[in-house]
Design a protein around this motif. Structure first.
Motif, PDB file in Angstrom:
ATOM      1  N   VAL A 246      17.059   5.737 -19.479  1.00 57.37           N
ATOM      2  CA  VAL A 246      15.936   6.298 -18.719  1.00 57.37           C
ATOM      3  C   VAL A 246      15.345   7.442 -19.546  1.00 57.37           C
ATOM      4  N   PRO A 247      14.094   7.801 -19.297  1.00 58.11           N
ATOM      5  CA  PRO A 247      13.425   8.812 -20.122  1.00 58.11           C
ATOM      6  C   PRO A 247      14.227  10.102 -20.285  1.00 58.11           C
ATOM      7  N   LEU A 300       9.906  13.835 -27.651  1.00 56.22           N
ATOM      8  CA  LEU A 300       8.743  13.482 -26.843  1.00 56.22           C
ATOM      9  C   LEU A 300       8.086  12.212 -27.369  1.00 56.22           C
ATOM     10  N   GLU A 301       7.898  12.158 -28.681  1.00 57.11           N
ATOM     11  CA  GLU A 301       7.218  11.006 -29.283  1.00 57.11           C
ATOM     12  C   GLU A 301       8.039   9.729 -29.144  1.00 57.11           C
ATOM     13  N   VAL A 302       9.333   9.860 -29.358  1.00 62.01           N
ATOM     14  CA  VAL A 302      10.187   8.679 -29.246  1.00 62.01           C
ATOM     15  C   VAL A 302      10.140   8.144 -27.823  1.00 62.01           C
ATOM     16  N   THR A 303      10.279   9.036 -26.873  1.00 67.05           N
ATOM     17  CA  THR A 303      10.279   8.611 -25.474  1.00 67.05           C
ATOM     18  C   THR A 303       8.907   8.062 -25.087  1.00 67.05           C
ATOM     19  N   GLY A 310       3.141   9.977 -19.234  1.00 71.85           N
ATOM     20  CA  GLY A 310       3.654  10.960 -18.291  1.00 71.85           C
ATOM     21  C   GLY A 310       5.167  11.015 -18.194  1.00 71.85           C
ATOM     22  N   GLU A 311       5.816   9.885 -18.458  1.00 74.22           N
ATOM     23  CA  GLU A 311       7.274   9.844 -18.299  1.00 74.22           C
ATOM     24  C   GLU A 311       7.970  10.734 -19.331  1.00 74.22           C
ATOM     25  N   GLN A 316      10.681  15.858 -20.771  1.00 72.50           N
ATOM     26  CA  GLN A 316      10.717  17.124 -21.494  1.00 72.50           C
ATOM     27  C   GLN A 316      10.872  18.297 -20.516  1.00 72.50           C
ATOM     28  N   SER A 317      10.141  18.240 -19.430  1.00 73.68           N
ATOM     29  CA  SER A 317      10.261  19.294 -18.425  1.00 73.68           C
ATOM     30  C   SER A 317      11.676  19.364 -17.868  1.00 73.68           C
ATOM     31  N   TYR A 318      12.215  18.173 -17.626  1.00 71.45           N
ATOM     32  CA  TYR A 318      13.571  18.117 -17.084  1.00 71.45           C
ATOM     33  C   TYR A 318      14.541  18.765 -18.061  1.00 71.45           C
ATOM     34  N   PHE A 319      14.388  18.420 -19.325  1.00 70.49           N
ATOM     35  CA  PHE A 319      15.274  18.974 -20.343  1.00 70.49           C
ATOM     36  C   PHE A 319      15.166  20.492 -20.393  1.00 70.49           C
ATOM     37  N   GLU A 320      13.940  20.976 -20.392  1.00 74.27           N
ATOM     38  CA  GLU A 320      13.735  22.418 -20.508  1.00 74.27           C
ATOM     39  C   GLU A 320      14.306  23.170 -19.310  1.00 74.27           C
TER      40      GLU A 320
END
Length: 410
Positions: A246-247, A300-303, A310-311, A316-320
């Motif tokens: 998942v992302p 970000l680019e890979v995902t 948007g995913e 990225q937000s989740y990670f941060e």
RNA sequence: GCAGGGGUGGGAGAGUGGUUAAUUCCAGCGGACUGUAAAUCCGCCGCCUAACGGCUACGCAGGUUCGAAUCCUGCCCCCUGCACCA
């Protein structure tokens, strides 16, 4: 079609041929083909030996898509026959043979994962059992007469096994033959594969030449280093990022890659072109961009290359927030508590975590609690038998969360 | 055909009668730390149990023994070398 020079520079980028002369030969032959100004027949084969592909496999997907974008015909070959034997190329021992049922099941998930990258509209999917399964013994022998045992034994992996007095099955020699025959059957112009496939791809040229066809151009791409930054990415080593991750997981796993792999990952796994990649890496080298930012861009680019708009940004937000700032995520998995009338034990922390699949056994829960891994509503607990209430938020380890809810409110 | 080697927990691989749920490594998990889900350090790592304790486990089936992964018998499977290929 696009100018030959332009196609050539894109198609040859991110490739690895092992030695310079092979590269030169292939680049020259590819240029000749491109000069013909027609859609080339390009293919890459995948043995459905495992259900989950990892992002290392997407390197060839991306290469195929580059061909697609230039208007060439791409064939995605599922090796449901070759998979029966098992490719010895990247192994220093025999691969287990798979049953037809397993292969069939795996095959189904393959194309779906490939189409994360490939354009389904412009991809032909074929199965090599359709023709390999029909060859007679006599035909197989005729094919095998085109090669010598010495040619096979020269391969590193076989040589190693030979020296270690380990088994080398005759069937393993047949693998390259089968793959080579695919090229003959499809009369391909270009075959893509990992560098470990070079021998097999070149065998295709041999058979094609014998069959009176123009030998295919082979393009090999590097094997991706795993998230440990040193060993080849592989499922068995556990250093992989799955295509189906998942992302959030995909983003996070890419973040765990060491800085030393930035170049390779940017080059092989993103849609950035050569100059864009250079720009990022130069900025890092010059101290203008923190490695952390470069890696975030990478993740970000890979995902983003594999998920809808948007995913990746959400990941990225989740990670941060969750990883970097250790905040509790807004959304988490839910677990429905048994109703009040049920046996009391069903609400206990240990029972809930096992039922929710967070822990494998009661003993594991006890261990986790003892190690201070479990928090309820932000407070560490030392009681694995706590009765949970609807609305409780449980955190296990650093990034596993569970919210318990009352029956009927899920 | 002859000779030899081997089947141990997710993987690799120790262990040759008790102190062994079984050395060690990898993977996995947790904690600390950190720009990171990296690195490093520390800890955990069969199942049931609140606990005491119980159960299951070293290819399979029997046997010897107070006691076996470890000894014996049979069986199954795997590997290597030699021979055969005149």
């Amino acid at each position: 079609m696009a100018p030959v020079d332009e196609q050539l520079s894109v198609l040859m980028w991110g490739t690895d041929f092992g030695d310079a002369s092979t590269r030169q030969t292939m680049e020259r032959e590819l240029a000749e083909l491109l000069e013909q100004d027609r859609p080339l027949r390009v293919y890459c084969g995948y043995d459905p030996t495992d259900v989950d592909l990892h992002i290392g496999h997407t390197i060839t997907f991306r290469k195929l898509r580059q061909f697609q974008s230039f208007g060439h015909d791409v064939t995605f070959l599922i090796g449901n026959f070759t998979g029966l034997v098992g490719d010895p190329s990247d192994k220093d021992r025999t691969r287990p043979m798979l049953s037809p049922d397993q292969l069939a099941a795996n095959s189904q998930t393959y194309a779906a994962q490939a189409f994360r990258i490939l354009d389904p509209e412009r991809t032909t999917v074929v199965h090599n059992a359709d023709w390999l399964g029909k060859l007679s013994f006599a035909e197989v022998i005729a094919l095998s007469s085109k090669f010598t045992v010495a040619q096979f034994l020269e391969r590193d992996n076989f040589q190693l096994r030979w020296q270690r007095h380990e088994a080398i099955h005759l069937s393993e020699f047949m693998y390259a033959l089968m793959q080579a025959y695919d090229a003959v059957e499809m009369e391909t112009d270009v075959q893509i594969g990992g560098t470990d496939q070079l021998f097999n791809l070149l065998a295709g040229r041999t058979l094609q030449r014998e069959a009176g066809q123009r030998p295919q151009v082979v393009i090999t791409t590097p094997l991706l280093v795993g998230t440990d930054g040193t060993q080849k990415m592989s499922k068995s080593l556990g250093n992989f990022v799955a295509v189906n991750d998942v992302p959030n997981d995909m983003y996070g796993k890419v973040m765990s890659v060491p800085d030393s792999a930035l170049d390779e990952y940017f080059t092989l796994l993103t849609d950035l072109n050569e100059s864009e990649v250079r720009a990022v890496l130069d900025a890092v080298d010059a101290g203008e961009m923190p490695p952390m930012d470069a890696k975030k861009r990478l993740a970000l680019e890979v995902t983003r290359s594999m998920y809808p708009d948007g995913e990746a940004e959400a990941a990225q937000s989740y990670f941060e927030s969750t990883i970097q700032r250790s905040e509790t995520p807004d959304e988490m998995e839910q677990f429905v508590l048994p109703s009040d009338g049920a046996e009391d034990s069903g609400r206990r922390l240990d029972r809930v975590l096992v039922a929710a699949g967070v822990a494998a056994s009661g003993g594991e829960v006890r261990r986790l609690v003892k190690q201070g891994a479990v928090s309820i509503n932000g407070t560490r607990t030392d009681d694995f038998a706590t009765e949970l209430q609807a609305g409780d938020e449980i955190k296990v380890g650093r990034h596993r969360f569970l919210r318990v809810v009352a029956a009927g409110s899920a």
